[in-house]
Enzyme design. Structure first.
Site, short mmCIF file in Angstrom:
data_model
loop_
_atom_site.label_atom_id
_atom_site.label_comp_id
_atom_site.label_asym_id
_atom_site.label_seq_id
_atom_site.Cartn_x
_atom_site.Cartn_y
_atom_site.Cartn_z
N ARG A 238 3.96 7.28 4.14
CA ARG A 238 4.69 6.70 3.01
C ARG A 238 4.85 7.71 1.88
O ARG A 238 5.89 7.75 1.21
CB ARG A 238 3.99 5.44 2.51
CG ARG A 238 4.82 4.68 1.48
CD ARG A 238 4.22 3.34 1.15
NE ARG A 238 2.89 3.47 0.56
CZ ARG A 238 2.08 2.44 0.30
NH1 ARG A 238 2.47 1.21 0.59
NH2 ARG A 238 0.89 2.63 -0.24
N LYS B 262 6.86 4.90 -3.62
CA LYS B 262 5.70 4.68 -4.49
C LYS B 262 5.79 5.73 -5.59
O LYS B 262 5.01 6.69 -5.67
CB LYS B 262 4.39 4.76 -3.69
CG LYS B 262 3.27 3.98 -4.37
CD LYS B 262 2.15 3.65 -3.42
CE LYS B 262 0.96 3.05 -4.13
NZ LYS B 262 1.19 1.75 -4.76
N GLU C 189 8.49 -8.70 -5.90
CA GLU C 189 7.04 -8.45 -5.81
C GLU C 189 6.43 -8.49 -7.21
O GLU C 189 7.13 -8.78 -8.19
CB GLU C 189 6.77 -7.11 -5.14
CG GLU C 189 7.34 -5.91 -5.87
CD GLU C 189 7.16 -4.60 -5.11
OE1 GLU C 189 6.02 -4.29 -4.73
OE2 GLU C 189 8.16 -3.89 -4.92
C1 COI Z 1 -2.59 0.05 -4.64
O1 COI Z 1 -2.67 -1.13 -4.34
O2 COI Z 1 -3.25 0.91 -4.06
C2 COI Z 1 -1.70 0.50 -5.69
O3 COI Z 1 -1.36 1.65 -5.71
C3 COI Z 1 -1.30 -0.44 -6.76
C4 COI Z 1 -1.71 0.02 -8.10
C5 COI Z 1 -0.90 -0.73 -9.08
C6 COI Z 1 -3.16 -0.18 -8.36
#
Ligand code: COI
Length: 351
Positions: free
Chosen positions: A96, A194, A230
């Protein structure tokens, strides 16, 4: 400043009880891993550095500071009851990161480099991996554009680094609010990457949600302002009256690794009908009997109330549902090697 990491045999052992009440927050541990990329030379081999007191030096012209070339990942190392240290689907995080990086015109570390870095960080910080049931060692791989720019252009230098912190539950509250005047992502935008900017785009809504007494904002789609997308940092699921598990289809949402795991468990282990499709807010409020959100940090948490247009709507009977609980137990059972792992998701870190 970064100082090369020296072996931890001389380090004091932690005070007893350091992992008793873990929150989800940044904490320096022993070592982080870092490598650099430059046009022409590619990736350096990379190495461990001291995490305590570590800072990064950036040029004021670094792309990440102006144009936001930054993508990241999140994954966890768990300590099993047998004392093994295990990772959950780490190669999927590496993949990802590569697709997130491609969306932002960035070079990304090869999967084997990503895995080598993650494992090196876990090995060097093994004393920071909480006891079973007390939390996890949350690992944060980050890729940023450090080359200088003035006009809009990709950087010609990058940093890839990985650190970790012992962490407890992220979020965990069960009340969310639909803020229909702010969207997280648009069709063909960067929502599926991401990218750090996607999270920056959520901060104002998250702040409003919290100030009104909700755990987080639940976003609607940017085209019709009708379909669930989401939360700020977690995917969303609902279980409808007829038993169908529904989650928004991929496109402008994050392709969550826990999201994918829950769909797989529901379909292949439980034999449920699990659909990835559009889920309108009206259908959710009238038909859902259970709802929950998922993420690496958030794991899987029930949603019992959704506020829409100023009205609190209970989901089902307004309590966490039994199927939500079943899914959580199945997921955690696999992650901690307490249940069979037919998909080979869990990898052991050799210490
Ligand atoms: C995760 O769930 O690992 C994330 O990157 C979300 C983050 C907003 C804590």
């Amino acid at each position: 400043m970064l100082k090369p990491f020296t072996d931890q045999s001389s380090r004091p052992s932690q005070e007893p009880g350091w992992d008793e009440h873990l929150s989800f927050g940044y904490r320096e541990t022993d070592a982080l891993w870092l490598t650099r990329w430059s046009a022409g030379s590619g990736w350096e081999p990379g190495q461990l550095y001291e995490h305590q007191g570590a800072t990064l030096e950036l040029s004021p012209g670094a792309n990440v500071l102006h144009y936001g070339q930054a993508v990241f990942e999140g994954l966890k190392a768990h300590r099993t009851r047998e004392g093994k240290i295990v990772l959950f689907r780490p190669a999927d995080n590496g993949r990802r990161m590569r697709s997130s990086a491609a969306r932002l015109a960035m070079p990304a570390p090869p999967i084997d480099t990503f895995l080598r870095a993650v494992e090196a960080v876990v090995r060097a910080n093994v004393r920071w991996v909480p006891r079973t049931g007390k939390g996890s060692f949350y690992i944060r791989p980050v890729l940023i554009g450090t080359g200088e720019v003035l006009g809009v252009a990709p950087a010609d230098k990058y940093l890839f680094f990985v650190f970790g912190s012992p962490a407890g539950q992220y979020m965990g509250g069960d009340r969310v609010i639909v803020l229909s005047a702010a969207h997280r992502a648009a069709p063909h935008g960067t929502g599926a990457a991401k990218a750090a900017g996607n999270y920056a785009a959520c901060l104002r809504s998250q702040k409003i949600a919290k100030s009104l007494g909700y755990t987080d904002a639940l976003y609607l789609d940017a085209s019709e302002n009708r379909f669930i997308e989401e939360l700020s940092g977690a995917n969303f699921f609902a279980i409808l009256r007829d038993g169908t598990l529904v989650t928004p289809q991929l496109g402008s949402i994050l392709p969550g690794i826990v999201r994918d795991s829950i769909l797989t468990i529901a379909r292949e282990q439980f034999g449920w009908l699990a659909l990835e499709r559009k889920l309108a807010i009206d259908e959710l409020l009238s038909d859902a009997v259970e709802a929950f959100y998922t993420g690496t940090a958030a794991v899987l948490s029930p949603v019992t109330t959704i506020n829409y247009h100023g009205v609190d709507h209970p989901i089902g009977d307004g309590k966490p549902g039994p199927r939500t609980q079943e899914l959580l137990q199945a997921l955690e059972g696999i992650q901690l090697q307490e249940q069979p792992d037919p998909w080979g998701w869990v990898t052991e870190v050799t210490l």
